[in-house]
Design a protein around this motif. Structure first.
Motif, short mmCIF file in Angstrom:
data_model
loop_
_atom_site.label_atom_id
_atom_site.label_comp_id
_atom_site.label_asym_id
_atom_site.label_seq_id
_atom_site.Cartn_x
_atom_site.Cartn_y
_atom_site.Cartn_z
N SER A 228 -31.07 99.63 45.64
CA SER A 228 -30.38 100.81 46.17
C SER A 228 -30.43 100.87 47.69
O SER A 228 -29.46 101.27 48.33
CB SER A 228 -31.00 102.09 45.58
OG SER A 228 -30.83 102.13 44.19
N VAL A 229 -31.57 100.48 48.26
CA VAL A 229 -31.66 100.45 49.73
C VAL A 229 -30.65 99.46 50.29
O VAL A 229 -30.02 99.70 51.32
CB VAL A 229 -33.09 100.07 50.17
CG1 VAL A 229 -33.14 99.83 51.68
CG2 VAL A 229 -34.06 101.18 49.80
N GLY A 230 -30.47 98.33 49.62
CA GLY A 230 -29.48 97.36 50.06
C GLY A 230 -28.08 97.92 50.06
O GLY A 230 -27.26 97.60 50.93
N ILE A 231 -27.79 98.79 49.09
CA ILE A 231 -26.45 99.37 48.96
C ILE A 231 -26.13 100.29 50.14
O ILE A 231 -24.96 100.56 50.43
CB ILE A 231 -26.32 100.10 47.61
CG1 ILE A 231 -26.39 99.07 46.47
CG2 ILE A 231 -25.02 100.89 47.51
CD1 ILE A 231 -26.39 99.68 45.09
N LEU B 291 -30.40 106.09 56.19
CA LEU B 291 -29.55 107.20 55.77
C LEU B 291 -28.95 107.92 56.98
O LEU B 291 -27.77 108.30 56.96
CB LEU B 291 -30.36 108.18 54.91
CG LEU B 291 -30.73 107.72 53.50
CD1 LEU B 291 -31.63 108.76 52.83
CD2 LEU B 291 -29.48 107.50 52.66
N ALA B 292 -29.76 108.12 58.01
CA ALA B 292 -29.26 108.77 59.22
C ALA B 292 -28.14 107.94 59.84
O ALA B 292 -27.14 108.48 60.33
CB ALA B 292 -30.40 108.96 60.22
N GLY B 293 -28.30 106.63 59.81
CA GLY B 293 -27.25 105.76 60.32
C GLY B 293 -25.96 105.90 59.54
O GLY B 293 -24.86 105.92 60.13
N SER B 294 -26.05 106.04 58.22
CA SER B 294 -24.86 106.22 57.39
C SER B 294 -24.14 107.51 57.73
O SER B 294 -22.91 107.57 57.77
CB SER B 294 -25.25 106.19 55.91
OG SER B 294 -25.76 104.95 55.53
N VAL B 295 -24.91 108.57 57.97
CA VAL B 295 -24.31 109.86 58.33
C VAL B 295 -23.58 109.76 59.67
O VAL B 295 -22.47 110.26 59.83
CB VAL B 295 -25.39 110.96 58.38
CG1 VAL B 295 -24.80 112.26 58.92
CG2 VAL B 295 -25.98 111.18 57.00
N ILE B 296 -24.21 109.09 60.64
CA ILE B 296 -23.60 108.94 61.96
C ILE B 296 -22.31 108.12 61.87
O ILE B 296 -21.31 108.41 62.53
CB ILE B 296 -24.59 108.29 62.94
CG1 ILE B 296 -25.75 109.25 63.21
CG2 ILE B 296 -23.91 107.93 64.26
CD1 ILE B 296 -26.87 108.66 64.04
N VAL C 263 -21.81 113.64 41.97
CA VAL C 263 -22.06 113.43 40.54
C VAL C 263 -22.03 111.94 40.20
O VAL C 263 -22.86 111.44 39.43
CB VAL C 263 -21.01 114.18 39.69
CG1 VAL C 263 -21.22 113.89 38.21
CG2 VAL C 263 -21.10 115.68 39.94
N GLY C 264 -21.09 111.21 40.81
CA GLY C 264 -21.01 109.78 40.60
C GLY C 264 -22.24 109.05 41.11
O GLY C 264 -22.70 108.09 40.49
N THR C 265 -22.79 109.52 42.23
CA THR C 265 -23.98 108.91 42.80
C THR C 265 -25.20 109.15 41.92
O THR C 265 -26.01 108.24 41.69
CB THR C 265 -24.25 109.47 44.21
OG1 THR C 265 -23.12 109.20 45.04
CG2 THR C 265 -25.48 108.84 44.82
N ILE C 266 -25.34 110.36 41.40
CA ILE C 266 -26.45 110.65 40.48
C ILE C 266 -26.32 109.81 39.22
O ILE C 266 -27.31 109.29 38.69
CB ILE C 266 -26.46 112.16 40.14
CG1 ILE C 266 -26.77 112.98 41.39
CG2 ILE C 266 -27.48 112.45 39.03
CD1 ILE C 266 -26.65 114.49 41.18
N SER C 267 -25.09 109.63 38.75
CA SER C 267 -24.86 108.84 37.54
C SER C 267 -25.24 107.37 37.74
O SER C 267 -25.90 106.77 36.89
CB SER C 267 -23.38 108.93 37.13
OG SER C 267 -23.03 110.26 36.80
N LEU D 113 -26.96 108.23 49.37
CA LEU D 113 -28.11 109.00 48.91
C LEU D 113 -28.74 108.40 47.66
O LEU D 113 -29.80 108.84 47.21
CB LEU D 113 -27.70 110.45 48.62
CG LEU D 113 -27.24 111.30 49.80
CD1 LEU D 113 -26.74 112.65 49.31
CD2 LEU D 113 -28.36 111.48 50.81
N GLN D 114 -28.08 107.39 47.11
CA GLN D 114 -28.54 106.76 45.88
C GLN D 114 -30.01 106.31 45.94
O GLN D 114 -30.77 106.57 44.98
CB GLN D 114 -27.64 105.57 45.54
CG GLN D 114 -28.03 104.82 44.29
CD GLN D 114 -27.12 103.63 44.03
OE1 GLN D 114 -25.95 103.64 44.40
NE2 GLN D 114 -27.64 102.60 43.41
N PRO D 115 -30.47 105.65 47.02
CA PRO D 115 -31.89 105.25 47.06
C PRO D 115 -32.85 106.41 46.95
O PRO D 115 -33.94 106.27 46.38
CB PRO D 115 -32.01 104.55 48.42
CG PRO D 115 -30.63 104.14 48.77
CD PRO D 115 -29.74 105.20 48.20
#
Length: 304
Positions: free
Chosen positions: A247-250, A135-140, A161-165, A106-108
């Motif tokens: 972030s999209v790359g991540i 993102l949908a692919g990551s959830v699947i 919280v770590g992702t927001i940070s 969700l970082q991007p």
């Protein structure tokens, strides 16, 4: 944001792939050790600082045109980095790697919102659709492994919280990337992040000594692979690619983790993982293709 390929020995996207590949190894390393995650994160950052120090000319630090506001952004970046390692690494103790990775993907989204608010960067419809697909692919990918227990929910909360940070950390890095080089910036924020973890460890009376050779080897591997070849390269790329693109790359990290597990651990790839991985790859591929076209078309027009 325009890419300046002359800054790097190879194409920035190749360096981005190397950094994501390196970061994807961190979850495997963290899961394979029983040392406290905050201690591992602290030594990970401090060892990285020691390894990088000889390659930085500190005499030029005074020549930087950095205001007090800029230095405060650097301080905040170090704080957010420390909080990211503290919360995200601890989340792996309570939840699965798959669940934590989905939330990290969700970082991007957070970075895109922050980029609009801070840098006034607007995302077009192609970018948004590519991001949703990835993102949908990551959830699947993680659908079959996502936990619903109370323990898993705690881990998911820590990962959020770590992702927001880390999103705030990357936005801060982009903010000052044109005023301080990546080498000095990385050493400063890595030291500050390690100091945050040091304070946490001291407050919780975690032992800082008495670890065996295998543990120190583990700390060193965390410093070299996911930090120097991962986080440092990301800091290097923030200036030319921007926080959103990095972030999209991540998002591709879970896909690389699956491939690594298949190659080195002999794990099978499920149907969910295959379909989700293909969606993630397609979404990322179209995004980076669109970004490349946006950069190369204006340059070709200037030559005519």
């Amino acid at each position: 944001m325009k890419m300046n390929k002359s800054l790097y020995p190879s194409h920035p996207y190749i360096l981005l792939f190397i950094s994501i590949l390196s970061i994807s190894i961190s979850s495997i390393l963290i899961k394979s050790s029983e040392t406290p995650t905050s201690v591992a994160g602290m030594y990970r950052l401090f060892i990285t600082v020691i390894l990088m120090l000889p390659f930085v000319a500190w005499k030029r630090l005074r020549t930087l045109e950095m205001s007090k506001k800029d230095w405060s952004v650097v301080l905040l970046a170090g704080l957010f980095l420390g909080l990211h390692f503290l919360f995200w690494m601890e989340s792996l103790v309570h939840t699965s790697v798959a669940s934590s990775m989905v939330i990290l993907s969700l970082q991007p989204l957070f970075v895109m919102i922050g980029s609009y608010l801070i840098f006034k960067e607007r995302a077009n419809m192609v970018t948004i659709l590519c991001l949703i697909t990835a993102l949908a692919g990551s959830v699947i990918i993680a659908w079959g492994d996502i936990g619903v227990s109370r323990e898993a929910l705690i881990g998911d909360g820590l990962s959020l919280v770590g992702t927001i940070s880390v999103s705030a950390y990357m936005l801060a890095g982009q903010k000052v990337s044109h005023k301080i080089d990546a080498n000095r910036y990385s050493i400063i924020v890595f030291f500050l992040g390690g100091s945050v973890l040091l304070v946490y460890n001291l407050c919780n009376h975690f032992s800082l000594t008495g670890y065996n050779v295998s543990d120190w080897t583990y700390f060193l591997l965390l410093a070299v692979i996911p930090t120097i070849f991962g986080q440092f390269l990301i800091n290097l790329l923030l200036k030319s690619l921007g926080a959103t693109t990095v972030s999209v790359g991540i998002i591709g990290e879970p896909v690389l983790a699956i491939i690594l597990a298949f190659v080195f651990l002999g794990e099978t790839i499920s149907l969910f993982q295959f379909v989700g991985g293909m969606m993630t790859v397609v979404g990322m591929a179209v995004y980076f293709w669109a970004k490349s076209v946006r950069y190369t078309v204006p340059e070709s027009r200037n030559l005519t």
